[in-house]
Design a protein around this motif. Sequence first.
Motif, PDB file in Angstrom:
ATOM      1  N   TYR A   2       0.867  -1.179   0.000  1.00  0.00           N
ATOM      2  CA  TYR A   2       0.000   0.000   0.000  1.00  0.00           C
ATOM      3  C   TYR A   2       0.896   1.217   0.000  1.00  0.00           C
ATOM      4  O   TYR A   2       1.844   1.286   0.783  1.00  0.00           O
ATOM      5  CB  TYR A   2      -0.831  -0.088   1.291  1.00  0.00           C
ATOM      6  N   MET A  51       1.387   5.594  -0.545  1.00  0.00           N
ATOM      7  CA  MET A  51       0.694   6.869  -0.363  1.00  0.00           C
ATOM      8  C   MET A  51       1.589   8.005  -0.847  1.00  0.00           C
ATOM      9  O   MET A  51       2.822   7.883  -0.846  1.00  0.00           O
ATOM     10  CB  MET A  51       0.395   7.073   1.127  1.00  0.00           C
ATOM     11  N   TYR A  78       1.986  12.097   0.033  1.00  0.00           N
ATOM     12  CA  TYR A  78       1.607  13.243   0.841  1.00  0.00           C
ATOM     13  C   TYR A  78       2.152  14.505   0.163  1.00  0.00           C
ATOM     14  O   TYR A  78       3.218  14.488  -0.457  1.00  0.00           O
ATOM     15  CB  TYR A  78       2.205  13.143   2.251  1.00  0.00           C
ATOM     16  N   LEU A  81      -2.399  14.015   3.207  1.00  0.00           N
ATOM     17  CA  LEU A  81      -2.527  12.912   2.269  1.00  0.00           C
ATOM     18  C   LEU A  81      -3.087  13.408   0.940  1.00  0.00           C
ATOM     19  O   LEU A  81      -4.124  14.072   0.892  1.00  0.00           O
ATOM     20  CB  LEU A  81      -3.449  11.830   2.831  1.00  0.00           C
ATOM     21  N   LEU A 117       5.911  13.747  -0.721  1.00  0.00           N
ATOM     22  CA  LEU A 117       6.539  12.637  -0.021  1.00  0.00           C
ATOM     23  C   LEU A 117       5.801  11.339  -0.326  1.00  0.00           C
ATOM     24  O   LEU A 117       4.578  11.288  -0.218  1.00  0.00           O
ATOM     25  CB  LEU A 117       6.512  12.855   1.492  1.00  0.00           C
TER      26      LEU A 117
END
Lengths: 111, 112
Positions: free
Chosen positions: A32, A34, A36, A46, A88
């Motif tokens: 998973y 992400m 940011y 997020l 990020l």
Amino acid sequence: QKEVEQDPGPLSVPEGAIVSLNCTYSNSAFQYFMWYRQYSRKGPELLMYTYSSGNKEDGRFTAQVDKSSKYISLFIRDSQPSDSATYLCATPTDSWGKLQFGAGTQVVVTP
Amino acid sequence: DVKVTQSSRYLVKRTGEKVFLECVQDMDHENMFWYRQDPGLGLRLIYFSYDVKMKEKGDIPEGYSVSREKKERFSLILESASTNQTSMYLCASSLVGRETQYFGPGTRLLVL
């Protein structure tokens, strides 16, 4: 070796260009991912997340994961000066919710 | 809206001082985190708490301690501040088992 690697930039592009951001990760168990976004003098927020391999699109933003090469990407189409920020990448490292972050790439979109 | 607040935006302290950074979240999150952010190094986890009075060391706990007496409040303590602790400190919170962390605005600490 850090678990998530990201080029810190800065990356400067003209308004309207496509911004391409990348991270590599070392642990094939990561599922998973992400992205940011952090504006100057603010905390990260997020932007997008995606599971496993494949693409996810949200407006001008597209996130991609290539598990075979352990590579994650974020594309920003039709970039705007308001997209100027540090981006990020991150991935969870345990079931409690701890995240491993990349170093962050500073993006500057010039008018 | 999730709100994470930090007690100060900017702090200037002297070497050897004891420094307290406070973080409060209003969403009843179980998890709370303290990070420091330095150029080229990204966010590094100092301490993590998954419940009141529970804490776990992160990647760089040396020189720091934490306190979580109430669910909504997580404090970071620099027992004896040193110049290499000059940094941006970010607090975050999340629901247990959920990956999305919500961050405060950060405290920029300068140790002279």
